[in-house]
Enzyme design. Structure first.
Site, short mmCIF file in Angstrom:
data_model
loop_
_atom_site.label_atom_id
_atom_site.label_comp_id
_atom_site.label_asym_id
_atom_site.label_seq_id
_atom_site.Cartn_x
_atom_site.Cartn_y
_atom_site.Cartn_z
N SER A 1 -27.16 57.11 51.84
CA SER A 1 -26.76 56.22 52.83
C SER A 1 -28.07 55.92 53.79
O SER A 1 -29.25 56.58 53.47
CB SER A 1 -25.59 56.62 53.87
OG SER A 1 -26.00 57.92 54.36
N CYS B 1 -22.16 48.26 82.52
CA CYS B 1 -20.89 48.94 82.77
C CYS B 1 -21.14 50.16 83.57
O CYS B 1 -21.25 50.04 84.79
CB CYS B 1 -20.40 49.23 81.46
SG CYS B 1 -18.79 49.14 81.19
N MET C 1 -23.66 49.97 86.09
CA MET C 1 -23.36 49.15 87.16
C MET C 1 -22.59 50.02 88.01
O MET C 1 -22.78 50.11 89.40
CB MET C 1 -22.22 47.90 86.90
CG MET C 1 -21.95 47.20 88.10
SD MET C 1 -20.27 47.74 88.37
CE MET C 1 -19.57 46.40 89.16
N HIS D 1 -20.59 44.14 78.90
CA HIS D 1 -21.83 44.48 78.22
C HIS D 1 -22.70 43.34 77.76
O HIS D 1 -22.30 42.82 76.63
CB HIS D 1 -21.24 45.45 76.85
CG HIS D 1 -20.78 46.65 77.37
ND1 HIS D 1 -21.50 47.84 77.55
CD2 HIS D 1 -19.66 47.07 77.85
CE1 HIS D 1 -20.86 48.72 77.71
NE2 HIS D 1 -19.58 48.42 78.14
N GLU E 1 -25.31 43.31 76.25
CA GLU E 1 -26.13 43.46 74.98
C GLU E 1 -25.48 42.86 73.70
O GLU E 1 -26.19 42.75 72.87
CB GLU E 1 -26.38 45.07 75.01
CG GLU E 1 -25.34 45.85 74.59
CD GLU E 1 -24.46 46.34 75.83
OE1 GLU E 1 -24.60 45.59 76.81
OE2 GLU E 1 -23.93 47.49 76.08
N1 GLN Z 1 -16.49 55.08 81.84
C1 GLN Z 1 -16.48 53.76 82.71
C2 GLN Z 1 -15.34 53.21 82.40
O1 GLN Z 1 -14.47 53.36 81.60
C3 GLN Z 1 -17.63 52.89 81.98
C4 GLN Z 1 -17.39 52.36 80.63
C5 GLN Z 1 -18.68 52.13 79.60
O2 GLN Z 1 -19.71 52.25 80.31
N2 GLN Z 1 -18.50 51.17 78.72
O3 GLN Z 1 -15.04 52.22 83.27
#
Ligand code: GLN
Length: 543
Positions: A14, A383, A386, A509, A511
């Site tokens: 793989s 996410c 932030m 996100h 990205e």
């Molecule tokens: N743990 C955080 C939440 O659930 C951030 C999730 C993340 O970074 N995707 O809100």
């Protein structure tokens, strides 16, 4: 037009780039005016990778419709620049869950439920769903794992059956193998490829093409040998030397004549001439000498770079378009403390804190956010990144180090990040977060609006917690701008610091939507700020 199917199987080992190869071939077809979709069949029993540790599986790639999918879907979207959907990633877990629930409902009218035909029929039905939901002319289907794995047998049996169901001119099998190099004798070996083709044939699949991956150039005689022993047309034996630049793969496949061969083999009509200028430019810009910038990526899975695959790619896309090279300094968040933050972060040009779950290493991320805020280093928080930025800000303005997210501290006096209302009664972990595309309204004149050059955007989400609105006013009074909110203004989607060159955090996100030829606006602005800070004149790539 009848939909055509190209099935990718893997041989020998793989991790030889089967996903990238499928994605690149998708691009070759798209360049010829043929619409494509790509589907990954994952043999594991999890319903989706959403509940798996990133150490096991790398990043979870989220689609518009909220599907949590394999990271190969990210390759597919970046290469073919199409939005895929839930039907494009199926797992053994999903297939069995569906068949068992049908059995419980009594749908099978007393029959004995077996792998053939019940499981294989469900797999074939789900392969057909891609055609129905995407209208693609060609569906590329990648079977995860390697031929010989017990788990992938029902998938292989299903794609075998599809040749008789759909006909030879509508189906093609491409086997991607690995040619090992033996240094003692200085030779490349074809035997493992022969064995894996034999294994494939023993289950009734004869490959129409072999893509033989290797780290060193493969000469003509080896190609002939593979053709002869594996009973594949010599033109369809395609040696693929490891490409130093990922986005070179479509160009290499094109050069090897793969696009034209596939078209002929599947009786497809080309409606436009491929235009590779952008891709050639991407590759030449990537390989030329450029000034470099360093971005610290502070995460808790940094040992496995694939856990942040889309983030890394997005940084590269943005850097390339700014005419710089980005070096990523992978920093384990559990290692960052207020005492060593300077040592770890003072030399970097930008700090990125990506998404994450759970308390391990989170203090290090908050410390990184603090360092970026105090030292005016460009910061992008994704996410959880932030949320960490908000936690640090709260600790600063309230002068209270216990301010936190309710995810990490239930009893904090300042729960600046809280569980979303609709999440309060959820107990199941799988597929229950706020997932997928949601609209976001931007504040005119903010850094975010400037980056996007728009006031309405849509971005992909994957979270349970949110900014606690009780603190909005106080935060604003102290210089934080909520520059992106949901249309009803109830949810904070983007936060940014006013008195800072670039400190922006997104609840979503970004990205997942960056493309090599179209970097994400926020990554672009982050990179702009980095270049300004590092006193590098950005040379924008015009494509
Ligand atoms: N743990 C955080 C939440 O659930 C951030 C999730 C993340 O970074 N995707 O809100």
């Amino acid at each position: 037009m009848t939909t055509k199917y190209i099935f990718f199987t893997g041989g020998v080992v793989s991790s030889v780039g089967k996903g990238v190869t499928a994605a690149a071939l998708g691009r070759l077809l798209k360049e010829r005016g043929i619409s494509v979709a790509v589907q990954k069949l994952d043999p594991y029993i999890n319903v989706d990778p959403g509940t798996m540790s990133p150490y096991q599986h790398g990043e979870v790639f989220v689609l518009d419709d909220g599907a949590e999918t394999d990271l190969d879907l990210g390759h597919y979207e970046r290469f073919i620049d199409n939005r895929l959907n839930r039907a494009c990633n199926i797992t053994t877990g999903q297939v069995y869950a569906e068949v068992i629930s049908k059995e419980r409902r009594g749908d099978y009218l007393g029959g004995t439920i077996q792998v053939i035909p019940h499981i294989t029929n469900e797999i074939k039905h789900r392969i057909g769903m891609v055609t129905k939901t995407t209208n693609a002319d060609v569906v590329l289907v990648e079977v995860g794992g390697t031929v010989g794995d017990i788990e992938s047998l029902p998938f292989l049996e299903s794609i075998r059956q599809l040749r008789s169901d759909l006909g030879r001119k509508n189906t093609m099998y491409i086997h991607v193998t690995w040619l090992p190099y033996i240094s003692a004798t200085d030779e490349i070996k074809t035997k493992p490829t022969q064995h894996s083709v034999r294994e494939l044939r023993s289950i009734g699949i004869t490959p129409d093409m072999i893509i033989a991956r290797s780290d060193t150039p493969v000469d003509e005689s080896l190609r002939e040998k593979i053709a002869l022993f594996c009973d594949v047309n010599k033109k369809a034996v395609v040696p693929m030397v490891t490409a130093p630049i990922l986005y070179e793969v479509p160009l290499l496949l094109e050069k090897a004549g793969v696009g034209d061969y596939v078209l002929k083999r599947l009786h497809l009509q080309q409606t436009k001439e491929p235009d590779w200028r952008i891709w050639q430019q991407l590759v030449s810009e990537t390989s030329c000498e450029k000034p470099s910038v360093c971005v610290a990526l502070v995460g808790k899975y940094v040992e496995l770079h694939d856990a942040y695959l889309s983030v890394r790619e997005s940084l590269k896309h943005a850097a390339l378009h700014n005419g710089v090279e980005v070096n990523i300094k992978w920093i384990h968040s559990a290692e960052v403390t207020p005492e060593n933050a300077k040592e770890l972060l003072s030399e970097v040009d930008g700090i990125l804190v990506p998404g994450g779950f759970g308390s391990r290493g989170v203090e290090g991320k908050i410390t990184a956010a603090r360092y970026a805020r105090e030292n005016k280093i460009p910061y992008l928080g994704l996410c959880l990144g932030m949320q960490c930025m908000a936690i640090d800000f709260a600790r600063h303005i309230f002068n209270d180090q216990t301010a936190d997210s309710a995810e990490f501290n239930h009893s904090t006096k300042y729960p600046v990040i809280n569980l979303m209302l609709e999440q309060r009664n959820i107990t199941d972990m799988g597929g229950t977060m706020r997932l997928g595309l949601y609209p976001c309204k931007l504040l005119p004149g903010s850094k975010a609006a400037l980056a996007y050059q728009s006031e309405h955007v849509e971005e992909r989400h994957r979270h349970r917690f949110e900014f606690n609105n009780e603190y909005r006013k106080t935060f604003e009074e102290h210089g934080m701008l909520f520059s992106g909110v949901s249309p009803d203004e109830m949810l904070v989607e983007i936060a940014e610091l006013k008195d800072h060159p670039f400190m922006v955090g997104t609840q979503f996100h970004p990205e997942f939507l960056s493309r090599p030829n179209r970097p994400h606006p926020l990554f672009m602005s982050f990179m702009d700020a980095i270049c300004v800070q590092a006193e590098i004149e950005p040379v924008k790539l015009i494509i």
